[in-house]
Motif scaffolding. Structure first.
Motif, PDB file in Angstrom:
ATOM      1  N   UNK A 186       1.174  -1.624  -0.412  1.00 42.72           N
ATOM      2  CA  UNK A 186       0.162   0.263   0.200  1.00 42.72           C
ATOM      3  C   UNK A 186       0.494   1.431  -0.302  1.00 42.72           C
ATOM      4  N   UNK A 187       2.301   1.599   0.500  1.00 46.05           N
ATOM      5  CA  UNK A 187       2.897   2.160   0.131  1.00 46.05           C
ATOM      6  C   UNK A 187       3.802   2.234   1.354  1.00 46.05           C
ATOM      7  N   UNK A 188       3.097   1.858   2.721  1.00 45.27           N
ATOM      8  CA  UNK A 188       3.594   2.363   4.421  1.00 45.27           C
ATOM      9  C   UNK A 188       5.054   1.503   4.289  1.00 45.27           C
ATOM     10  N   UNK A 189       6.217   2.508   4.941  1.00 46.07           N
ATOM     11  CA  UNK A 189       7.206   1.566   4.670  1.00 46.07           C
ATOM     12  C   UNK A 189       7.775   1.719   5.990  1.00 46.07           C
ATOM     13  N   UNK A 190       6.855   1.902   7.333  1.00 43.47           N
ATOM     14  CA  UNK A 190       7.093   1.591   8.584  1.00 43.47           C
ATOM     15  C   UNK A 190       5.997   0.842   9.198  1.00 43.47           C
ATOM     16  N   UNK A 191       6.643  -1.136   9.661  1.00 38.56           N
ATOM     17  CA  UNK A 191       5.585  -1.794   9.946  1.00 38.56           C
ATOM     18  C   UNK A 191       6.746  -2.631  11.108  1.00 38.56           C
ATOM     19  N   UNK A 192       4.843  -2.865  11.705  1.00 39.88           N
ATOM     20  CA  UNK A 192       6.008  -3.647  13.101  1.00 39.88           C
ATOM     21  C   UNK A 192       5.209  -5.417  13.201  1.00 39.88           C
ATOM     22  N   UNK A 193       5.632  -6.034  13.159  1.00 37.23           N
ATOM     23  CA  UNK A 193       4.815  -7.335  13.618  1.00 37.23           C
ATOM     24  C   UNK A 193       5.061  -7.560  14.722  1.00 37.23           C
ATOM     25  N   UNK A 194       3.912  -7.526  15.422  1.00 35.68           N
ATOM     26  CA  UNK A 194       3.690  -8.207  16.651  1.00 35.68           C
ATOM     27  C   UNK A 194       4.374  -9.007  17.332  1.00 35.68           C
TER      28      UNK A 194
END
Length: 445
Positions: A268-276
Motif C-alpha cells: 500500500x506504500x507504508x514503509x514503517x511496519x511492526x510485526x507484533x
C-alpha cells in the motif's frame, strides 16, 4: 426477483421499467432469531460460532415509509458488528429492535422475532417513499449505515450526536445481507462507477468510520507530517486508515500480526511496519496485570523506525489488549482516537501518562452524513481503494462471519446477494484500468 435481477444485469433498463416491476411479497435474507439469543450462554466469545446462529431464509417485505427506499442488493459485506450480532454480544441486538420499535407506529416494523443483519450494500433503487426526491428507481447506489431521526436539535450540527442515532442493520432491522434492503433515502450515495458490485459494497462502513476517526475534525484531525500508529493496519478498518494516512501526507506506523500482513502494508506504500508477533510483544503479564516494560519496548521500537519521534495519533480499535500501550506511546499533546474494541470493551491505562503529558482520548463512532459522502467520493475518484480480499455467496455467510470472528481474513470480506457472480457492475472501465492493481491488491491473499 428474477425480473428485478434481469433488469439490473441488462445495465440500461430505464426508470419507468423499474417503476413497473412488481415487488415480491418476500425475499431471501440473512437473519438471527430472537428465540436463539441465549444459545451461546456460558461460552467464551471465541468459542461462539456464527455458523450456528446465522440463517438464510425468506422473510416478508417490509412496508415502505416516508423518506425511505427499497434497494435490490447486489452485494454486501461482513463487518464486526455482524459478528457481534451473530454471537449476541455485548448484548442481543433484539434489545435495540425493541427500543426502536417503541419510537413510533412506523418503527414498530423493526421489532420482529428475527433480525435481518448487514450494514453495507451496493445495489439498485427499486422504490422510494413519500418525500424522496433525490433518488429514482434504477439508480445504482451504495449505502452508509447511519440511521437517524433528526427530530432533535442535537443532531443538526453533527448527525452522529442525534439522540436517535442508530447503525442500520445492527440497531435497526432490514439490513444489507439480503436480496432487498430497507434504508432511509439519506443513507444513499452514488455507486463508484469503476467498481464491481462486491467491491463497491465493501468500503461503506469501515471507510467512513476510518475517515471520521482519523481525518475529520470530529476525530483526530490528521494533518500532513503526522506520525500515525495504526493497529491492525491490514484489516478491514486499519487498511483504510493506512490509505488515508498515506493519501493525506502523514506517516503510518503499521502494526500487524504476520509477515503476510506486513507485506500488504508495504504494498500500500507504508514503509514503517511492526510485526507484533515476530517482536513477541506481550502487553499483559496475565489477565489482570499489564506490563509497562513492554509498553516501553514498544515505544523504543517506534522511535527507531521514525528517527526518534513519538506518534502524534494512535488509531485504536483493538481496545483492551492494546489500549494501555497506546496511551503510553503517544507523544506529549498527542491523540488516541478509539472505536470498536474488538479485544474487549473495558480499557485500562496508567492515567499519569495521559494527564501529565496532556494527551487526549477521543471516542469516534461511524461517521455523519457529510463524512460518509466525502469518504465515498474519495473511493469514486480512485484516491482510496477497496480492500476486498474474498467474496462468499449469501448461503456461505456463516462461514464468512466465522472467518472475521477468528481473524482468518485480510481486508474486507464481501458477500454476493443478488449478483450471480463476481465482476459485474463496472461502468467506468477506463478508471478501473488505471487502478486495477490497487483494486486487486488484497485479492492475492
Amino acid at each position: 426477483m428474477k425480473e428485478i435481477l434481469d433488469a439490473i444485469l441488462a445495465g440500461d433498463t430505464p426508470q419507468e421499467a423499474y417503476e413497473a416491476l412488481p415487488l415480491p411479497e418476500s425475499y431471501r435474507a440473512v437473519t438471527v432469531h430472537k428465540d436463539e439469543e441465549t444459545m451461546f450462554d456460558g461460552l467464551e466469545s471465541r468459542e461462539k460460532d456464527p455458523r450456528q446462529s446465522l440463517h438464510v431464509e425468506d422473510v416478508a417485505l417490509p412496508e415502505l415509509g416516508p423518506g425511505e427506499a427499497l434497494i435490490a442488493v447486489m452485494a454486501s459485506a461482513i463487518n464486526y458488528n455482524t459478528v457481534w450480532t451473530s454471537i449476541f454480544e455485548p448484548v442481543s441486538t433484539f434489545r435495540f429492535l425493541e427500543r426502536y420499535g417503541r419510537t413510533s407506529p412506523l418503527t414498530k416494523r423493526h421489532d420482529l422475532p428475527y433480525h435481518v443483519v448487514g450494514s453495507d450494500l451496493a445495489g439498485v433503487v427499486l422504490r422510494t417513499g413519500p418525500g424522496v426526491n433525490a433518488w429514482k428507481p434504477g439508480a445504482e447506489v451504495v449505502a452508509h449505515c447511519l440511521s437517524v431521526e433528526l427530530e432533535s436539535a442535537d443532531g443538526h450540527s453533527d448527525t452522529m450526536l442525534d439522540p436517535e442515532q442508530r447503525i442500520w442493520g445492527f440497531e435497526t432491522n432490514f439490513g444489507g445481507l439480503a436480496h432487498i434492503a430497507l434504508v432511509k433515502s439519506n443513507q444513499l450515495m452514488p455507486k463508484p462507477a469503476h467498481l464491481t458490485w462486491e467491491e463497491a459494497a465493501s468500503p461503506g462502513l469501515v471507510n467512513s468510520t476510518a475517515y471520521r476517526q482519523l481525518v475529520s475534525r470530529n476525530g483526530a484531525g490528521m494533518k500532513q507530517g503526522d506520525n500515525v500508529l495504526i493497529w491492525g493496519a491490514s484489516g478491514g478498518l486499519g487498511s483504510y486508515a493506512t490509505q488515508f494516512a498515506l493519501n493525506g501526507g502523514a506517516t503510518p506506523i503499521c502494526v500487524v500480526s504476520s509477515e503476510d500482513k506486513a507485506q500488504i502494508c508495504r504494498d500500500m506504500g507504508a514503509e514503517l511496519v511492526i510485526d507484533r508477533k515476530a517482536e513477541d510483544f506481550r502487553f499483559w503479564k496475565d489477565e489482570r496485570t499489564q506490563d509497562p516494560k513492554e509498553w516501553n519496548r514498544f515505544g523504543k521500537l517506534i522511535r527507531e523506525l521514525t528517527g526518534g519521534e513519538d506518534v502524534d495519533i494512535v488509531f485504536e480499535h483493538p481496545g483492551r489488549e492494546t489500549f494501555g500501550a497506546s496511551v503510553y506511546v503517544t507523544r506529549k499533546g498527542g491523540t488516541i482516537v478509539t472505536c470498536a474494541s474488538t479485544s474487549g470493551f473495558v480499557h485500562e491505562y496508567d492515567n499519569r501518562y495521559l494527564w501529565m503529558n496532556l494527551k487526549r482520548i477521543v471516542g469516534s463512532h461511524f461517521a455523519n452524513y457529510r463524512e460518509s459522502w466525502e469518504a465515498n467520493r474519495l473511493i469514486a475518484q480512485g484516491k482510496i481503494h477497496p480492500t476486498l480480499s474474498r467474496s462468499y455467496t449469501m448461503d456461505e455467510v456463516g462461514q464468512a462471519a466465522y472467518d472475521v470472528h477468528r481473524n482468518l481474513h485480510q481486508g474486507k470480506v464481501g458477500v454476493l446477494c443478488l449478483a450471480p457472480e463476481e465482476g459485474l457492475g463496472v461502468r467506468n472501465h477506463e478508471l478501473r484500468a488505471k487502478h486495477i492493481n490497487e483494486i486487486n491488491r488484497f485479492r492475492s491473499l
